[in-house]
Design a protein around this motif. Structure first.
Motif, mmCIF file in Angstrom:
data_model
loop_
_atom_site.group_PDB
_atom_site.id
_atom_site.type_symbol
_atom_site.label_atom_id
_atom_site.label_comp_id
_atom_site.label_asym_id
_atom_site.label_seq_id
_atom_site.Cartn_x
_atom_site.Cartn_y
_atom_site.Cartn_z
ATOM 1 N N LEU A 122 -120.144 -12.473 25.719
ATOM 2 C CA LEU A 122 -120.401 -13.873 25.364
ATOM 3 C C LEU A 122 -119.208 -14.754 25.725
ATOM 4 O O LEU A 122 -119.379 -15.858 26.260
ATOM 5 N N TYR A 125 -119.221 -15.244 29.402
ATOM 6 C CA TYR A 125 -120.591 -15.544 29.849
ATOM 7 C C TYR A 125 -120.612 -16.420 31.101
ATOM 8 O O TYR A 125 -121.365 -16.161 32.046
ATOM 9 N N ASN A 126 -119.803 -17.464 31.126
ATOM 10 C CA ASN A 126 -119.814 -18.415 32.248
ATOM 11 C C ASN A 126 -119.094 -17.885 33.491
ATOM 12 O O ASN A 126 -119.171 -18.501 34.560
ATOM 13 N N GLN A 132 -124.756 -13.158 32.342
ATOM 14 C CA GLN A 132 -125.799 -14.163 32.100
ATOM 15 C C GLN A 132 -127.189 -13.535 32.196
ATOM 16 O O GLN A 132 -128.064 -13.808 31.367
ATOM 17 N N TRP A 153 -123.687 -19.772 20.216
ATOM 18 C CA TRP A 153 -123.626 -20.405 21.537
ATOM 19 C C TRP A 153 -122.881 -21.736 21.531
ATOM 20 O O TRP A 153 -122.713 -22.352 22.578
ATOM 21 N N ILE A 156 -120.092 -22.077 23.984
ATOM 22 C CA ILE A 156 -120.416 -21.765 25.372
ATOM 23 C C ILE A 156 -121.107 -22.948 26.045
ATOM 24 O O ILE A 156 -120.789 -23.311 27.180
ATOM 25 N N TYR A 157 -122.042 -23.550 25.329
ATOM 26 C CA TYR A 157 -122.771 -24.692 25.875
ATOM 27 C C TYR A 157 -122.133 -25.997 25.399
ATOM 28 O O TYR A 157 -121.894 -26.172 24.204
#
Length: 236
Positions: A122, A125-126, A132, A153, A156-157
């Motif tokens: 996680l 993740y990017n 992903q 999340w 992350i977002y």
């Protein structure tokens, strides 16, 4: 033991060896099924656990070859081949005990290993496309979101109210075009994957126990047949 007794033990031995060889195919099949069906979770499971189906496949192949050797020894009444077969069964049996102990230890550590892998994938993740893809498949198949829930999340977002599309289903989204916390699955993926793997581990353990019992029975008849052949040759 008379001629009829030797013949009876020989056929029982052949049947047990056939079962022994089939247990090898069973182990190979189980390992292959696990490998194929759960390979997309490999990033979340970790290498230390993911080697288990590979080991199962290798042991299955070895067991099948040894079973075939035992069948040949029984048919040809070759005491040397039977003794070699019995020795190899003992080696395999000890190896399986070692694998079972290691599996039991890893089973107790399973949740911790999963949690570490979930957190690592996680955080990165990017950075990696395969992470992903793994999260997308896991959240879609298990109907879950994040490690312990949708809030995982948020770092992350960039948008607080936007989540990966795999966190939602078309039914949950209804008229919304963006997957958000309101429409996302409430349960995290860690617990769901752990329950899934734990249930498969119990079933796998039961299958291996049945295999070990067949191997012990085969070992018993191997020694009986070896002694019968030796006595026959000594009286000739």
């Amino acid at each position: 033991m008379g001629e009829g007794g030797v013949t009876c033990v020989k056929y029982i031995m052949f049947f047990c060896n056939l079962l022994f060889a089939l247990t090898g195919l069973l182990m190979l099949t189980i390992g292959a099924i696990v490998q194929i069906n759960y390979i997309h979770y490999s990033n979340l499971i970790g290498d230390t656990i993911w080697t288990a189906p590979i080991v199962l496949i290798i042991v299955g192949i070895v067991v099948f070859i040894i079973g075939f050797l035992g069948c040949c020894g029984a048919c040809k009444e070759n005491s040397c081949m039977i003794l070699t077969f019995a020795f190899l069964i003992i080696v395999i049996f000890l190896a399986e005990i070692g694998i079972a102990i290691a599996g039991y230890i890893k089973h107790d550590e399973l949740r911790g290993i999963l949690e570490n892998q979930f957190n690592y994938t996680l955080v990165h993740y990017n950075e990696r496309k395969d992470y992903q893809d793994t999260w997308k498949v896991a959240q879609s198949e298990l109907s879950c979101c994040g490690i312990n829930g949708p809030n995982d999340w948020e770092n992350i977002y960039p948008r607080r109210n936007e989540l990966p599309a795999s966190c939602c289903t078309m039914i949950n989204l209804e008229k919304s075009t963006v997957c958000d916390i309101e429409h996302a699955h409430k349960e995290g993926c860690l617990n769901k994957l752990w329950i899934l793997l734990d249930s498969k581990t119990v079933a796998l353990g039961a299958a291996v126990l049945a295999i070990v019992l067949i191997q012990l029975l085969t070992l018993f008849y191997a020694f009986c047949l070896f002694r019968s052949f030796r006595r026959r040759y000594e009286t000739v």
